[in-house]
Design an enzyme around this catalytic site. Sequence first.
Site, PDB file in Angstrom:
ATOM      1  N   LYS A 174       0.825  -1.208   0.000  1.00  0.00           N
ATOM      2  CA  LYS A 174       0.000   0.000   0.000  1.00  0.00           C
ATOM      3  C   LYS A 174       0.862   1.262   0.000  1.00  0.00           C
ATOM      4  O   LYS A 174       1.960   1.273   0.549  1.00  0.00           O
ATOM      5  CB  LYS A 174      -0.932  -0.014   1.214  1.00  0.00           C
ATOM      6  N   THR A 207      -8.318   9.006   9.048  1.00  0.00           N
ATOM      7  CA  THR A 207      -7.778   7.813   8.378  1.00  0.00           C
ATOM      8  C   THR A 207      -7.722   6.583   9.283  1.00  0.00           C
ATOM      9  O   THR A 207      -7.098   5.584   8.935  1.00  0.00           O
ATOM     10  CB  THR A 207      -6.363   8.096   7.849  1.00  0.00           C
ATOM     11  N   GLY A 209      -8.392   3.189  10.654  1.00  0.00           N
ATOM     12  CA  GLY A 209      -9.024   1.981  10.128  1.00  0.00           C
ATOM     13  C   GLY A 209      -8.911   1.801   8.630  1.00  0.00           C
ATOM     14  O   GLY A 209      -9.566   0.915   8.066  1.00  0.00           O
ATOM     15  N   THR A 210      -8.080   2.596   7.975  1.00  0.00           N
ATOM     16  CA  THR A 210      -7.980   2.481   6.512  1.00  0.00           C
ATOM     17  C   THR A 210      -7.474   1.105   6.083  1.00  0.00           C
ATOM     18  O   THR A 210      -7.995   0.515   5.136  1.00  0.00           O
ATOM     19  CB  THR A 210      -7.054   3.569   5.938  1.00  0.00           C
ATOM     20  N   GLY A 211      -6.452   0.594   6.777  1.00  0.00           N
ATOM     21  CA  GLY A 211      -5.898  -0.705   6.394  1.00  0.00           C
ATOM     22  C   GLY A 211      -6.892  -1.831   6.583  1.00  0.00           C
ATOM     23  O   GLY A 211      -7.039  -2.709   5.714  1.00  0.00           O
ATOM     24  N   CYS A 212      -7.594  -1.824   7.719  1.00  0.00           N
ATOM     25  CA  CYS A 212      -8.616  -2.843   7.978  1.00  0.00           C
ATOM     26  C   CYS A 212      -9.705  -2.786   6.915  1.00  0.00           C
ATOM     27  O   CYS A 212     -10.125  -3.818   6.368  1.00  0.00           O
ATOM     28  CB  CYS A 212      -9.244  -2.622   9.352  1.00  0.00           C
TER      29      CYS A 212
END
Length: 269
Positions: A174, A207, A209-212
């Site tokens: 990412k 931002t 929790g973006t990865g989850c």
Amino acid sequence: MVPKALTIAGSDSGGGAGIQADLKTFQELNAYGMSVLTAITAQNTLGVQGVYPMDVQAVERQLFSIGEDLSPDALKTGMLFNREIIETVASSIRQFGWGNVVVDPVMIAKGGAELLQEEAVAALKEHLFPLAKIVTPNIPEAEKLVGKEIVSLEDRKEAARILADLGAEHVVIKGGHLEDEQHANDLFYDGENFFEIEGKRIATKQTHGTGCTFAAAITAELANGKTPLHAVKTAKQFIQAAIENPLHIGSGHGPTNHWAFMKYNKTLV
């Protein structure tokens, strides 16, 4: 058949990340969501105030309950915290023959709290990566996993190759941590070819929790029968919309808007 998606992760009391973010995302992308809790966290937009891992037997029992009755079409792992939980999760995935496994190697929260014990990193690579359809590290996580600094595009490609050599079928590095004021492009690797998936950088603190959420969107799309590249492209659109239409909740790193994609952007890949 109703597509079923499973999240194996920690609970976020603030609702922006972890199990809560995953289930919201599954619902938005038309997958029936199920969960296995690995830890309970006390957290809000200001940070993580406490981490309470589940007993490994409780994790195992949850996995068995899913496996004996509600086999998922796709699943994702998030916060796994320690070696014992990682090994238990990997064992259950093999036992039940689950496929479409998305591994989000959650290591550090937005506020800096450690969400994966140091000795668990090796277990993640040894036990889960060989089972993964897709792994989704950000750049700091990828650096930790490969033991090298990542600065250039070639660095990201080399890291993707190393992670694929550990057994993952597909790798997404990412781009949210790139030193680029205009773009946050992700790099997708299918074991042979690289694809750069473009994203506009948004200057915001909303931002959490973006990865989850990104990994959950991939999982929902895989559960719906989409190809890995298609799933990643849709997930990129989903998280882009979630960041561009913030909720402005809390005083710190606010959560993304899980409603935004279906509300404002109904054009799928």
